[in-house]
Design an enzyme around this catalytic site. Structure first.
Site, PDB file in Angstrom:
ATOM      1  N   ASN A   9       0.876  -1.170   0.000  1.00 39.74           N
ATOM      2  CA  ASN A   9       0.000   0.000   0.000  1.00 39.74           C
ATOM      3  C   ASN A   9       0.916   1.223   0.000  1.00 39.74           C
ATOM      4  O   ASN A   9       1.476   1.577   1.025  1.00 39.74           O
ATOM      5  CB  ASN A   9      -0.884  -0.036   1.258  1.00 39.74           C
ATOM      6  N   LYS A  11       0.194   4.234  -0.334  1.00 43.22           N
ATOM      7  CA  LYS A  11      -0.439   5.438   0.233  1.00 43.22           C
ATOM      8  C   LYS A  11      -0.154   6.650  -0.669  1.00 43.22           C
ATOM      9  O   LYS A  11      -0.066   6.474  -1.889  1.00 43.22           O
ATOM     10  CB  LYS A  11       0.017   5.646   1.682  1.00 43.22           C
ATOM     11  N   HIS A  97      -9.518   1.267   4.470  1.00 49.35           N
ATOM     12  CA  HIS A  97      -8.279   1.435   5.232  1.00 49.35           C
ATOM     13  C   HIS A  97      -8.551   2.390   6.399  1.00 49.35           C
ATOM     14  O   HIS A  97      -9.338   3.328   6.270  1.00 49.35           O
ATOM     15  CB  HIS A  97      -7.177   1.995   4.322  1.00 49.35           C
ATOM     16  N   GLU A  99      -7.015   4.787   7.539  1.00 48.95           N
ATOM     17  CA  GLU A  99      -6.790   6.213   7.241  1.00 48.95           C
ATOM     18  C   GLU A  99      -8.001   6.807   6.520  1.00 48.95           C
ATOM     19  O   GLU A  99      -8.343   7.975   6.725  1.00 48.95           O
ATOM     20  CB  GLU A  99      -5.497   6.376   6.421  1.00 48.95           C
ATOM     21  N   GLU A 169      -5.885  -4.935  10.301  1.00 50.02           N
ATOM     22  CA  GLU A 169      -4.811  -3.981  10.597  1.00 50.02           C
ATOM     23  C   GLU A 169      -5.105  -3.258  11.905  1.00 50.02           C
ATOM     24  O   GLU A 169      -5.939  -2.339  11.931  1.00 50.02           O
ATOM     25  CB  GLU A 169      -4.707  -2.944   9.476  1.00 50.02           C
ATOM     26  N   GLY A 175       2.205   2.212  10.745  1.00 48.39           N
ATOM     27  CA  GLY A 175       3.171   3.301  10.622  1.00 48.39           C
ATOM     28  C   GLY A 175       3.839   3.679  11.930  1.00 48.39           C
ATOM     29  O   GLY A 175       4.512   4.705  12.016  1.00 48.39           O
ATOM     30  N   SER A 215       3.044  -2.180  10.380  1.00 48.99           N
ATOM     31  CA  SER A 215       4.494  -2.285  10.635  1.00 48.99           C
ATOM     32  C   SER A 215       5.055  -3.670  10.331  1.00 48.99           C
ATOM     33  O   SER A 215       5.985  -4.126  11.006  1.00 48.99           O
ATOM     34  CB  SER A 215       4.825  -1.851  12.066  1.00 48.99           C
TER      35      SER A 215
HETATM   36  P1  PGA Z   1       2.623   0.213   7.646  1.00 47.26           P
HETATM   37  O1  PGA Z   1       1.176   0.432   6.966  1.00 47.26           O
HETATM   38  O2  PGA Z   1       3.139  -1.084   7.094  1.00 47.26           O
HETATM   39  O3  PGA Z   1       3.428   1.387   7.209  1.00 47.26           O
HETATM   40  O4  PGA Z   1       2.395   0.152   9.113  1.00 47.26           O
HETATM   41  C1  PGA Z   1       0.313  -0.642   6.771  1.00 47.26           C
HETATM   42  C2  PGA Z   1      -0.966  -0.134   6.175  1.00 47.26           C
HETATM   43  O5  PGA Z   1      -1.402   0.964   6.545  1.00 47.26           O
HETATM   44  O6  PGA Z   1      -1.578  -0.797   5.311  1.00 47.26           O
END
Ligand code: PGA
Length: 252
Positions: A9, A11, A97, A99, A169, A175, A215
């Site tokens: 992803n 982003k 997601h 976010e 998630e 993140g 992460s």
């Molecule tokens: P990250 O993000 O691996 O940077 O923690 C995962 C995600 O948001 O899909």
């Protein structure tokens, strides 16, 4: 047998030329290695979809968008419909997601509309769920995830549901560098699979890929993917570096 999947992803990262370069690098690296039976997905920004598709020659690699509109078409300035995404020739759409839920106020009702748009256009939704830190600390994470699923993809027909990929998630791990432990991931993945058994039956539950996200990196992927109910990962930060992403793909 359900698929093992490693999905990146990206982003809101990478200009078009940077994205093309990253996709090319991943394509070359994957093509030079043996096929380890993992489906690889690159979740790029909308404007990258067509150009990234042109540089991918390896059949194991597919492309995903990170969102789509809840409506089919019309006066929705700035939105991109599932039909438009389909017309680029890609296969997957990430929906829900955290976010999107947190910053763009996408609730379960909106997410279900999006999932239906994705399915109506013969694309595969990668549907995200997961609790925030306060919910984990309060011990209500199972209930939070159950409700997210019950109000969205669990209302689909058996046939529709069997096309879904789920990504669990935990928001506190996204993140942050703080990963769920392997045991925490397995515990909730097993719980989600159990809910699928109850609602849709064992044979559908056996076929649904449930990815872990938050992460996930080359140092922890192997342990996470070794769990019986963890069928791969949705990878944010570590999907932006070809070497790290490849290492995660080869962690199965
Ligand atoms: P990250 O993000 O691996 O940077 O923690 C995962 C995600 O948001 O899909």
């Amino acid at each position: 047998m359900r698929k093992n999947i490693v999905a990146g992803n990206w982003k809101m990262n990478k200009t078009l030329s940077e994205g093309i370069a990253l996709a090319k690098e991943i394509n070359e690296m994957v093509s030079s290695k043996e096929n380890n039976n993992v489906k690889i997905i690159l979740g790029t920004p909308f404007i990258h979809l067509t150009e990234v598709k042109k540089v991918l020659s390896n059949a194991r690699i597919s492309i995903s968008s990170q969102n789509c509109a809840a409506e089919a078409k019309g006066a929705f300035t700035g939105e991109v419909s599932a039909e438009m995404i389909k017309s680029t020739g890609i296969d997957y759409v990430i929906i829900g997601h955290s976010e999107r839920r947190a910053y763009y106020h996408e609730n379960n009702e909106i997410l279900l509309k999006k999932v239906k748009q994705v399915l109506a256009n013969n694309l595969t939704p990668i549907f995200c769920c997961g609790e925030v830190l306060e919910e984990r600390e309060a011990g209500i994470h199972f209930e939070v995830v159950r409700k997210q699923l019950a109000e969205t993809i669990f209302t689909l027909s058996n046939e529709e549901f069997s096309k879904i990929v789920i990504a669990y998630e935990p928001v506190w791990a996204i993140g942050t560098g703080k990963t769920a432990t392997s045991a925490q991931a397995q515990e909730i993945h097993k719980y989600i699979r159990g809910l699928i058994v109850e609602k849709f039956g064992q044979s559908i539950a056996n076929e649904i890929s449930i990815l872990y996200g938050g992460s996930c990196n080359p140092a922890n992927a192997r342990e996470l993917f070794a769990n019986p109910d963890v069928d791969g990962g949705l990878i944010g930060g570590a999907s932006l570096k070809a070497n790290d992403f490849i290492e995660i793909i080869y962690s199965f």
